[in-house]
Design a protein around this motif. Structure first.
Motif, PDB file in Angstrom:
ATOM      1  N   LEU A 163       0.847  -1.208   0.000  1.00  0.00           N
ATOM      2  CA  LEU A 163       0.000   0.000   0.000  1.00  0.00           C
ATOM      3  C   LEU A 163       0.875   1.248   0.000  1.00  0.00           C
ATOM      4  O   LEU A 163       1.946   1.259   0.623  1.00  0.00           O
ATOM      5  N   PRO A 164       0.434   2.301  -0.671  1.00  0.00           N
ATOM      6  CA  PRO A 164       1.261   3.508  -0.733  1.00  0.00           C
ATOM      7  C   PRO A 164       1.326   4.243   0.603  1.00  0.00           C
ATOM      8  O   PRO A 164       0.317   4.366   1.305  1.00  0.00           O
ATOM      9  N   VAL A 165       2.531   4.709   0.915  1.00  0.00           N
ATOM     10  CA  VAL A 165       2.738   5.483   2.139  1.00  0.00           C
ATOM     11  C   VAL A 165       2.116   6.875   1.942  1.00  0.00           C
ATOM     12  O   VAL A 165       2.109   7.408   0.830  1.00  0.00           O
ATOM     13  N   ALA A 166       1.568   7.451   3.020  1.00  0.00           N
ATOM     14  CA  ALA A 166       0.978   8.808   2.921  1.00  0.00           C
ATOM     15  C   ALA A 166       2.082   9.827   2.660  1.00  0.00           C
ATOM     16  O   ALA A 166       3.234   9.596   3.033  1.00  0.00           O
ATOM     17  N   PRO A 167       1.764  10.969   1.995  1.00  0.00           N
ATOM     18  CA  PRO A 167       2.795  11.967   1.705  1.00  0.00           C
ATOM     19  C   PRO A 167       3.446  12.479   2.991  1.00  0.00           C
ATOM     20  O   PRO A 167       2.799  12.488   4.045  1.00  0.00           O
TER      21      PRO A 167
END
Ligand SMILES: Nc1ncnc2c1ncn2[C@@H]1O[C@H](COP(=O)(O)OP(=O)(O)OP(=O)(O)O)[C@@H](O)[C@H]1O
Ligand SMILES: [Mg+2]
Length: 394
Positions: free
Chosen positions: A371-375
């Motif tokens: 899953l993509p990490v938050a900015p």
């Protein structure tokens, strides 16, 4: 051709003249042989010999001239043919190139593509045939799209309409269970069966709704910066009662410095419940199941690991497709529709992540979700209220 005709008629004249010359000479020679050795006869012989020499010179000049003429004619014909051929190739090349180009666009999915019909009659016929075919494909595609849309609409409406009365039956059954002390044992058992079936049907309808929405491009998510640790712990806590009933161990191992991920928490919970439920249902008694989470580059990796029966390679290829279920005895004993992993994949991809499986028959399976990490600088959003029962986890 005129040169050749002229040459042939000259050649005939020449042969006639030579023949006549020989005849005249022969007549003179016969005269001499008969004793008339006159000057006139000898002059005739000399004159005829000279005439034939002259005729030979003239015919050889003619032959040469005619050969030159024929050669020039042949070269001119060849050049003409070459020019004609080049013209033909140019006239055909452009429409053919346009056709190849259009065929490429059509193959790439642009069904509105057409070619300009023109040029030679053959290429024009080809162009027209191409346009007719493209028009037919476009019509078929639009009919298919319309049918697909109708099917999606039907599944959406049907699932939605069926879910509402079902959730109210489920609600009343749950109310009844709250009054279980005033019910007989048989009544309690009956209500439990009603509840079980309601939950199963609501889950199935939710799955169908999600898939229909996903097909229609209407499965929306609302990602927000989220801490995965508490979410995973919550899923493990919720499912522990089930795993304990099978004497299975269910543990979690979450990296302490896990960054926030950009996800919709309820959807990630849904994915994890699917994966852990599968690990629990398809593994035998006393199996061990572990959920791990760690950071890798710009993503967080969640693994759901079990030491259950594993998945045969042939099934693994299609495991994320709809309605695909294993045919091993264990799978058959577990009730299911084969939609859980298909939905999980759609949801993970909606988040910009990936899901994959690694498994070995007899040793167990590992489902991996990235899953993509938050900015950077993102702040965890306050938790939103729980979903309505009807929307609740599968
Ligand atoms: N951890 C696992 N170990 C072994 N087999 C598994 C595991 N997870 C999934 N499978 C196999 O993959 C198939 C598809 O799983 P999926 O979750 O998509 O559907 P399902 O569990 O059959 O039904 P449901 O829609 O109720 O989840 C299962 O039927 C099972 O054969
Ligand atoms: Mg499942």
């Amino acid at each position: 051709m005129i040169g050749v005709g002229h040459f042939i008629s000259q050649r005939q004249d020449y042969e006639t003249s030579i023949e006549r010359s020989y005849q005249a000479e022969m007549a003179a020679r016969v005269q001499i042989a008969q004793g008339d050795d006159s000057k006139a006869a000898r002059r005739t012989i000399a004159a005829e010999e000279a005439r034939r020499a002259e005729l030979r010179d003239s015919i050889s000049d003619d032959t040469r001239n005619t050969a030159i003429l024929v050669g020039i004619g042949l070269i001119a014909g060849l050049i003409g043919a070459l020019l004609l051929f080049a013209g033909l190739i140019t006239a055909m090349r452009r429409p053919l190139e346009a056709l190849v180009d259009a065929a490429g666009r059509l193959a790439a999915g642009d069904r509105s593509t057409r070619v300009e019909v023109g040029g030679l009659s053959e290429t024009a016929t080809l162009g027209k045939a191409f346009n007719d075919m493209a028009a037919e494909l476009e019509l078929e595609a639009s009919e298919r799209d319309q049918l697909d849309r109708m099917k999606d609409e039907f599944v959406l409406t049907a699932s939605h309409e069926l879910r509402s009365p079902l959730t109210s039956v489920q609600g009343f059954a749950e109310l009844l269970m709250m009054e279980r002390d005033s019910l007989t044992q048989r009544q309690v058992e009956t209500v439990e069966i009603i509840l079980d079936n309601c939950r199963h049907l609501v889950r199935l309808l939710n799955d169908l709704l999600d898939l229909a929405r996903s097909d229609a491009g209407r499965l929306a998510i609302r990602p927000r910066p989220t801490r995965l640790g508490p979410l995973i712990e919550d899923v493990v806590r919720t499912l522990r009662a089930q795993t304990e009933a099978s004497e299975q161990t269910l543990t979690e191992k979450i990296d302490a410095n896990l960054p926030l991920v950009e996800v919709e928490p309820d959807r990630i919970r849904q994915i994890l419940v699917n994966l852990v439920t599968n690990a629990h249902e398809y593994s035998p008694k006393r199996a061990s199941i572990e959920v791990t989470a760690r950071v890798t580059d710009a993503e967080v990796e969640i693994d759901v690991i079990d030491d259950g029966p594993g998945i045969p390679p042939a099934q693994m290829e299609h495991i994320f497709e709809r309605f695909v279920r294993g045919d091993a005895g264990l799978t058959q004993r577990v009730g299911g529709t084969g939609l859980g992993l298909a939905i999980s994949k759609s949801l993970v991809e909606l988040h910009g992540g990936t899901i994959s499986v690694d498994s070995e028959v007899g040793r167990g399976s590992t489902f991996k979700v990235l899953l993509p990490v938050a900015p950077p600088g993102a702040v965890e959003a306050p938790p939103s209220g729980p979903r309505a029962i009807a929307e609740g986890p599968r």
